[in-house]
Design a protein around this motif. Structure first.
Motif, PDB file in Angstrom:
ATOM      1  N   THR A  46      26.612 -27.199  24.385  1.00 26.49           N
ATOM      2  CA  THR A  46      26.676 -25.755  24.232  1.00 26.49           C
ATOM      3  C   THR A  46      28.080 -25.351  23.796  1.00 26.49           C
ATOM      4  O   THR A  46      29.059 -25.762  24.406  1.00 26.49           O
ATOM      5  CB  THR A  46      26.343 -25.047  25.563  1.00 26.49           C
ATOM      6  N   PRO A  47      28.188 -24.527  22.737  1.00 31.07           N
ATOM      7  CA  PRO A  47      29.511 -24.081  22.317  1.00 31.07           C
ATOM      8  C   PRO A  47      30.123 -23.145  23.347  1.00 31.07           C
ATOM      9  O   PRO A  47      29.416 -22.381  24.004  1.00 31.07           O
ATOM     10  CB  PRO A  47      29.250 -23.359  21.000  1.00 31.07           C
ATOM     11  N   SER A  48      31.436 -23.223  23.472  1.00 28.19           N
ATOM     12  CA  SER A  48      32.153 -22.384  24.428  1.00 28.19           C
ATOM     13  C   SER A  48      33.175 -21.551  23.665  1.00 28.19           C
ATOM     14  O   SER A  48      32.830 -20.925  22.677  1.00 28.19           O
ATOM     15  CB  SER A  48      32.801 -23.273  25.492  1.00 28.19           C
ATOM     16  N   VAL A  49      34.421 -21.603  24.065  1.00 33.92           N
ATOM     17  CA  VAL A  49      35.467 -20.792  23.443  1.00 33.92           C
ATOM     18  C   VAL A  49      35.910 -21.390  22.106  1.00 33.92           C
ATOM     19  O   VAL A  49      35.746 -22.585  21.867  1.00 33.92           O
ATOM     20  CB  VAL A  49      36.675 -20.634  24.387  1.00 33.92           C
ATOM     21  N   ARG A  50      36.478 -20.525  21.254  1.00 32.75           N
ATOM     22  CA  ARG A  50      36.926 -21.001  19.947  1.00 32.75           C
ATOM     23  C   ARG A  50      37.956 -20.035  19.375  1.00 32.75           C
ATOM     24  O   ARG A  50      38.011 -18.865  19.774  1.00 32.75           O
ATOM     25  CB  ARG A  50      35.757 -21.126  18.970  1.00 32.75           C
TER      26      ARG A  50
END
Length: 157
Positions: free
Chosen positions: A17-21
Motif C-alpha cells: 500500500t502506498p504511503s507518504v510521498r
C-alpha cells in the motif's frame, strides 16, 4: 495525469500500500545523485509514524496508478518487481463474514420491527383488540425467528 513532475519518492507499507510521498528533482534522479536520493528517502521516512517497508523513487506514471488507479482498478506495489500491480482484496475472514451477516440481519430486523410498531399503533388507535393480539403473537414469532437466525449465524461450523 498532466504534470511536469517526472519522479516521486514514495514510501510503501509491507502489503504494498502506498504511503507518504514527495516530489523528486528530475536532474538529481536522472544523474543518480546518491546523496540527494538518500536524503530524500530519509525525509520521506520522517513524514509518517507508519512502519514503512520500502521507500523508493518511482515514475510519475507509476505514481498516478498508485494514487488514482486506472479508472477501474486500484494499485499496490508488487514487492517482488517493485512495479504497480492491481490490488486484489483478501478473501473475507469467517469473522468478517459473520459480522456482515449479523449486520444484515439486524438491519432487516429493525425494519420489520418498525412495521410491527406502526401496525400496533394503528390497531391501538382503532381499539381493535383482536388485531392487537394478532400483531403481538406475530411479533413474538418474528422475535423467535430472529433469535434462531442470529444463533445460526453465530454457531461454529
Amino acid at each position: 495525469m498532466a504534470t511536469n513532475v517526472k519522479y516521486y519518492c514514495m514510501a510503501f507499507l509491507k502489503d504494498g500500500t502506498p504511503s507518504v510521498r514527495i516530489f523528486a528533482n528530475t536532474k538529481d534522479i536522472e544523474k543518480n545523485n546518491e546523496k540527494y536520493i538518500a536524503e530524500l528517502k530519509q525525509k520521506v521516512k520522517k513524514m509518517t509514524e507508519e512502519e514503512l517497508f520500502v521507500v523508493d523513487i518511482i515514475s510519475a506514471s507509476d505514481y498516478d496508478l498508485y494514487v488514482n488507479g486506472d479508472g477501474t482498478n486500484t494499485y499496490v506495489r508488487d514487492m517482488e518487481t517493485g512495479k504497480p500491480k492491481i490490488y486484489i482484496p483478501p478473501e473475507p475472514t469467517k469473522e468478517e463474514l459473520q459480522a456482515q451477516a449479523l449486520a444484515n440481519l439486524e438491519s432487516e430486523y429493525n425494519a420489520q420491527k418498525e412495521g410491527f410498531k406502526k401496525d400496533l399503533d394503528t390497531a391501538n388507535l382503532a381499539g381493535n383488540t383482536e388485531a392487537i393480539k394478532s400483531i403481538q403473537e406475530e411479533y413474538m414469532e418474528f422475535n423467535a425467528a430472529y433469535e434462531e437466525a442470529k444463533n445460526e449465524i453465530l454457531k461454529d461450523e
